[in-house]
Structure formats: C-alpha cells, structure tokens
Design a protein around this motif. Sequence first.
Motif, PDB file in Angstrom:
ATOM      1  N   VAL A 123       0.835  -1.200   0.000  1.00 36.10           N
ATOM      2  CA  VAL A 123       0.000   0.000   0.000  1.00 36.10           C
ATOM      3  C   VAL A 123       0.870   1.250   0.000  1.00 36.10           C
ATOM      4  N   ARG A 124       1.917   1.247   0.816  1.00 38.32           N
ATOM      5  CA  ARG A 124       2.818   2.403   0.841  1.00 38.32           C
ATOM      6  C   ARG A 124       3.470   2.613  -0.517  1.00 38.32           C
ATOM      7  N   ALA A 125       3.841   1.523  -1.189  1.00 44.73           N
ATOM      8  CA  ALA A 125       4.471   1.643  -2.514  1.00 44.73           C
ATOM      9  C   ALA A 125       3.489   2.234  -3.526  1.00 44.73           C
ATOM     10  N   MET A 126       2.226   1.806  -3.469  1.00 46.60           N
ATOM     11  CA  MET A 126       1.221   2.373  -4.376  1.00 46.60           C
ATOM     12  C   MET A 126       1.045   3.866  -4.124  1.00 46.60           C
ATOM     13  N   LEU A 127       0.935   4.251  -2.868  1.00 46.98           N
ATOM     14  CA  LEU A 127       0.716   5.659  -2.543  1.00 46.98           C
ATOM     15  C   LEU A 127       1.932   6.505  -2.899  1.00 46.98           C
ATOM     16  N   ASP A 128       3.131   5.951  -2.728  1.00 49.80           N
ATOM     17  CA  ASP A 128       4.341   6.660  -3.166  1.00 49.80           C
ATOM     18  C   ASP A 128       4.291   6.906  -4.673  1.00 49.80           C
ATOM     19  N   PHE A 129       3.887   5.888  -5.412  1.00 51.28           N
ATOM     20  CA  PHE A 129       3.771   6.023  -6.864  1.00 51.28           C
ATOM     21  C   PHE A 129       2.772   7.124  -7.233  1.00 51.28           C
ATOM     22  N   LEU A 130       1.707   7.233  -6.462  1.00 53.49           N
ATOM     23  CA  LEU A 130       0.682   8.240  -6.727  1.00 53.49           C
ATOM     24  C   LEU A 130       1.042   9.616  -6.184  1.00 53.49           C
ATOM     25  N   GLY A 131       2.142   9.683  -5.430  1.00 57.08           N
ATOM     26  CA  GLY A 131       2.551  10.960  -4.851  1.00 57.08           C
ATOM     27  C   GLY A 131       1.715  11.371  -3.658  1.00 57.08           C
ATOM     28  N   LEU A 132       1.164  10.377  -2.937  1.00 54.97           N
ATOM     29  CA  LEU A 132       0.300  10.655  -1.793  1.00 54.97           C
ATOM     30  C   LEU A 132       0.907  10.086  -0.515  1.00 54.97           C
ATOM     31  N   SER A 133       0.603  10.724   0.592  1.00 54.71           N
ATOM     32  CA  SER A 133       1.097  10.243   1.883  1.00 54.71           C
ATOM     33  C   SER A 133       0.276   9.044   2.338  1.00 54.71           C
ATOM     34  N   PHE A 134       0.888   8.237   3.183  1.00 55.43           N
ATOM     35  CA  PHE A 134       0.205   7.050   3.701  1.00 55.43           C
ATOM     36  C   PHE A 134      -0.946   7.464   4.611  1.00 55.43           C
ATOM     37  N   ASP A 135      -2.053   6.729   4.530  1.00 52.70           N
ATOM     38  CA  ASP A 135      -3.181   6.946   5.434  1.00 52.70           C
ATOM     39  C   ASP A 135      -3.638   5.597   5.978  1.00 52.70           C
ATOM     40  N   PRO A 136      -3.765   5.456   7.291  1.00 50.66           N
ATOM     41  CA  PRO A 136      -4.141   4.155   7.878  1.00 50.66           C
ATOM     42  C   PRO A 136      -5.483   3.631   7.376  1.00 50.66           C
ATOM     43  N   ALA A 137      -6.355   4.509   6.914  1.00 50.60           N
ATOM     44  CA  ALA A 137      -7.656   4.056   6.415  1.00 50.60           C
ATOM     45  C   ALA A 137      -7.503   3.076   5.256  1.00 50.60           C
ATOM     46  N   CYS A 138      -6.398   3.162   4.545  1.00 49.06           N
ATOM     47  CA  CYS A 138      -6.180   2.255   3.417  1.00 49.06           C
ATOM     48  C   CYS A 138      -6.022   0.807   3.869  1.00 49.06           C
ATOM     49  N   LEU A 139      -5.566   0.612   5.094  1.00 48.45           N
ATOM     50  CA  LEU A 139      -5.435  -0.752   5.618  1.00 48.45           C
ATOM     51  C   LEU A 139      -6.736  -1.228   6.254  1.00 48.45           C
ATOM     52  N   ALA A 140      -7.653  -0.317   6.497  1.00 52.27           N
ATOM     53  CA  ALA A 140      -8.976  -0.665   7.029  1.00 52.27           C
ATOM     54  C   ALA A 140     -10.016  -0.551   5.911  1.00 52.27           C
ATOM     55  N   PHE A 141      -9.607  -0.896   4.704  1.00 53.01           N
ATOM     56  CA  PHE A 141     -10.443  -0.721   3.514  1.00 53.01           C
ATOM     57  C   PHE A 141     -11.789  -1.431   3.637  1.00 53.01           C
ATOM     58  N   HIS A 142     -11.817  -2.559   4.381  1.00 48.88           N
ATOM     59  CA  HIS A 142     -13.042  -3.355   4.494  1.00 48.88           C
ATOM     60  C   HIS A 142     -14.134  -2.630   5.280  1.00 48.88           C
ATOM     61  N   GLU A 143     -13.764  -1.537   5.942  1.00 50.16           N
ATOM     62  CA  GLU A 143     -14.748  -0.744   6.683  1.00 50.16           C
ATOM     63  C   GLU A 143     -15.338   0.372   5.830  1.00 50.16           C
ATOM     64  N   ASN A 144     -14.844   0.517   4.610  1.00 50.82           N
ATOM     65  CA  ASN A 144     -15.320   1.568   3.704  1.00 50.82           C
ATOM     66  C   ASN A 144     -16.727   1.206   3.220  1.00 50.82           C
ATOM     67  N   PRO A 145     -17.737   2.068   3.437  1.00 52.12           N
ATOM     68  CA  PRO A 145     -19.119   1.715   3.082  1.00 52.12           C
ATOM     69  C   PRO A 145     -19.490   1.980   1.627  1.00 52.12           C
ATOM     70  N   ARG A 146     -18.534   2.393   0.791  1.00 50.12           N
ATOM     71  CA  ARG A 146     -18.864   2.761  -0.587  1.00 50.12           C
ATOM     72  C   ARG A 146     -19.488   1.592  -1.357  1.00 50.12           C
ATOM     73  N   ALA A 147     -20.296   1.950  -2.350  1.00 49.27           N
ATOM     74  CA  ALA A 147     -20.889   0.941  -3.214  1.00 49.27           C
ATOM     75  C   ALA A 147     -19.808   0.316  -4.092  1.00 49.27           C
ATOM     76  N   VAL A 148     -19.898  -1.009  -4.299  1.00 47.64           N
ATOM     77  CA  VAL A 148     -18.932  -1.741  -5.125  1.00 47.64           C
ATOM     78  C   VAL A 148     -19.715  -2.554  -6.147  1.00 47.64           C
ATOM     79  N   ARG A 149     -19.428  -2.326  -7.438  1.00 47.08           N
ATOM     80  CA  ARG A 149     -20.246  -2.927  -8.493  1.00 47.08           C
ATOM     81  C   ARG A 149     -19.492  -3.999  -9.262  1.00 47.08           C
ATOM     82  N   THR A 150     -18.776  -4.878  -8.575  1.00 53.12           N
ATOM     83  CA  THR A 150     -18.080  -5.958  -9.271  1.00 53.12           C
ATOM     84  C   THR A 150     -18.324  -7.271  -8.555  1.00 53.12           C
TER      85      THR A 150
END
Length: 538
Positions: free
Chosen positions: A470-497
């Motif tokens: 996750v840190r490597a992906m965010l580095d590639f995107l030029g973004l700082s690390f955020d712990p929410a990325c490791l708690a992704f399963h708690e994200n309530p967004r709709a998922v259509r796959t």
Amino acid sequence: MEIDLQRQVERARQEPRLLRAGEALVANDLPVAEQLLRPYLKERPTDVFAIRMMAELAARVGRLPDSENLLRRALELAPDFTAARANLATVLYKQNRSGEAIAELERIEKSGEAGLGHHSLKAAALSRIGGQEEALALYRLILDARPDEPKLWMSYGHLQRTVGEQAECIDAYRKAIALEPTLGEVWWSLANLKTVKFDNDDVAAMNAALEVPNLDMQDRFHLHFALGKALEDRREVDASFSHYAQANRLRRAIATYDPQDIARHVERSIAVFTPDLFAAHAGEGCGRDDPIFVLGMPRAGSTLVEQILASHPAIEGTAELPDIPALVRRLDGREMRGDDSDYPECLVDIDGATLKALGEEYLDRARIQRFTDRPFFIDKLPNNWAHVGFIRLILPNARIIDARRDPMDCCFSNFKQHYARGQRFSYDLADIGAYYRDYVTLMRHFDDVLPGVVHRVIHEDLVEDPETQVRAMLDFLGLSFDPACLAFHENPRAVRTASSEQVRQPITRSGIGRWMPYEPWLDPLKQALGTVLEDWRR
C-alpha cells in the motif's frame, strides 16, 4: 416538420407491409423485416412507425449508433412519440450513456406517460452512475405494484449487493427463486456472492431445474455455473468441474470470440506505440492528473486495489468506466464487429489538439460517476490494459496501476466466473490462457518504452504484506500514507463488481491456490500460457 402522430397510428394499423414487418421482428426474422422496411421507408421517409421498427432492427444486430440516429429522427418528426423515446433511452443505456438515458426517461415522466417499465430502466441506469438510493426507491415502488415479478426481485437484489446490504440481497434473490425456480441467473447471483453456501435442498432444486424440458439456454448455463460453485464448496471436485465445463461450453458457443483478434491487437500496438511516437507527442494531450487507471486481467485483485485506494481521503472510487473503450470504438472506424479497424494505427498521425480534446472528453464523460470533491478518481476497468498507449497519449499525467495475479489462480477464477457482458475470452481454458499471455506481452512492451509509467501490484505480495504494498502504491501516486487504506473493508462505498463481498472483509489467503484441486483438467490452460506460466511477475 412535425407529423400527425394519431393519423400515422391509424394508417400503420392498416398497412400490410408494416404489419408483416412487425410479425418478422416478433419472430426475430431480421432479413425479412429489413426487406420490407427499406423500400417502404424510401416511399414514406417520414413514417415514424417504420423508422422506429428500423431502429429496433438496427439495435438487434448491434448497430446502436444507427438505431439512435433513427430514433432521434422519429422524435424530431413526432416529439410526443413516447414509445420511440423509451426506445431511445434503452439504446442510450446500452451504449453506457446512462445520464442521457435518464434525461429521456424524465421527459416521459413529465408527459405523464411513464409506466413501470420506464421506472425499471431508470432504476437500472441510476445504479450504473452511482444513484443507488434513488434506484432502490424506484425498485421498491415497482415491486409494490408487481411483487410477483422474479426478475425485478433479482435486479433489486443486485442493487442491494452493490450497496453492501447482503441480508436484503439474499432475501430478494430467494423471493425471485420462489417465484421462478428455473431462473438460472438468480441462482448464479446467489453463488456469485461467494460467501453463500448452498444446502442440499438448493442443490436438489438446481438439478431439478436442469431437468425441465425446453429450459432456456441462459438459465441452463447459469445453473451449471451455480452448481459448479456449490459443489466446489463441498470439495466435490470432479462434479464441480463437470458443471463448470458444461457452463462454459454453452456460453462459449454464443460468445463469438476469436482469440486471434487480441493477439493481432497486441502485435499492432507494439508496432505503433514506439518511443518515437511518444516523443513526437510529448507535451500534448490533456494535462490533468485526476484519473488513476487500475487495470489488468479480470479476477486479478483490481477491486481490492481500488477499495484500498478509495479509502484514502484524496481518492474517489467510481466504477469500471466504459469511457476509454467508447472513445476507441469511435476512432477505430468500424461499423460492425468483424470489420477492419483503423485503431491503433490512426494514432500515428493524430494531432495534439485532437489528443487534448479526447482527454478532456474522457474527463467530461467520467464526471457523471463522481460525487465528491476529492482530487483523484479511479477508473477500474480491467480491459483498459489493451489501451495503455492511448491513455498515455490523451492523459499523459494519469497514473496507471497494473493489478496482476498468479496466472493459474487468475485464469481458473475467470473460468469459474460468468460475466454478464464484456469478457468473451473467459469461457474456454485455452482462450483464457492466450488472453493472459497477450496481456503480459503488451504490458512488458510498455514497461520497455514507458519505463516507470506503470506501477505493478502483485496480488500475492499484497496479501502477504499489505502495508508495504500500500505504501508503494501511494508513493507512486505521490500521496502520503493513510491508515484508512489498511482498514479498507470498513469503507461503506458501493462496489459494483463480482468481488464486492470479498473487499468488505479483511485480506485473507483463501483465494491463493484455489486452482490446485482442479489441476488434472487444466493442461489446456497451461499450454496456452506457455513461458508466461513461469515468469508472469515481470
């Protein structure tokens, strides 16, 4: 010029040629319908009923732009022709232009002529562009009026799954099955939840459905896919594979897929997308950096990557957007599938202004899927791997992430999966292996000619060490690390796959090595993969 619609109604009811053409359309005898309609329209080019019938014919053979043009002509002549407007909404929906389809349906609503069928189409269109709550309300309205419609319950269940309401989703699917036990798609939809385990009664019911005389082909292959999953869960591997194989044979027979099409596309792309081409267009295209393209093979973990990134406060998750393929279809110059394509060679002489306009159009088209002010958004259409060069030309500052998974797990997972649309390669083991091999070949080319432009995420590495990846992906995107990325399963967004349930749970290793019990049947896959089977990571 507007015509007298009521007068044309009366004339159409008495016109033998239109009556015969209508009968031919009902019988799906399209050549006869066309033979009747073409000369009739030459005589009476403003007959809106004949125009609408010709539009229906065009839609059935896949000429959706032609159908759209005909319907717009009919509405120009008769703006109150509600049936033609509803057809136009359907054609727009089928072209992934849901916003425009909704606009046409709302015009019907304002006229006071909207029926339950119009509401159903609007609900489906809303669900494609993130309007889940309004779509759910519409489905509830429709189901109150038609509680005995199994396919409506199924559609309602699909939407409940998207928003993460699994209990409501299962309840809706079960109501559909109670109404129509042979409805294969709803059995597969239950199986496709992955977390649902079928009991003995379910397996018996599916087997009984397969014995029904004259069972529709669609129901039959969906039932075989569902039984394959049910028996896989029971570790009855021989019987499970038999059902998967039968499902895929039936589905492959109507898929009209030629694996050489992809092979030729890869070969042509390698010839076109050279360092010289990118150097010639340096500084061109649209300079915005909003999009993050997550692409690769289906069933390779791209939904997990998307869910992780969409948990970052700077990134909005959208969906598998149809917009890059739509732009490509316009450039390729083909009127019908199977015609020769001008793409990607048409990009050799393209000018900078056009590249910029295409990039801006992509962003305009994608905007309908955006609901936040986050600076970045994800387009998670896996098949965009085939258009990395095009993306780079029109959006040179977009980020590209290649989600890759072990070829045996990835390819066999595709074999077990029924896709409603878009993945015609996935119904034969050799076809799947060839597709994976071609995908790796093209991505290696872009690694060579655009070093560092594509960031690769290996699914197995992400599972074993999430934080590092996750840190490597965010580095590639030029973004700082955020712990929410490791708690992704708690994200309530709709998922259509198809992976919507898995990404609402913490990462597990349960998907690794799932192909191994089926190894005795997978030689065609291994042979098609060739050397990629051993060196797929690079």
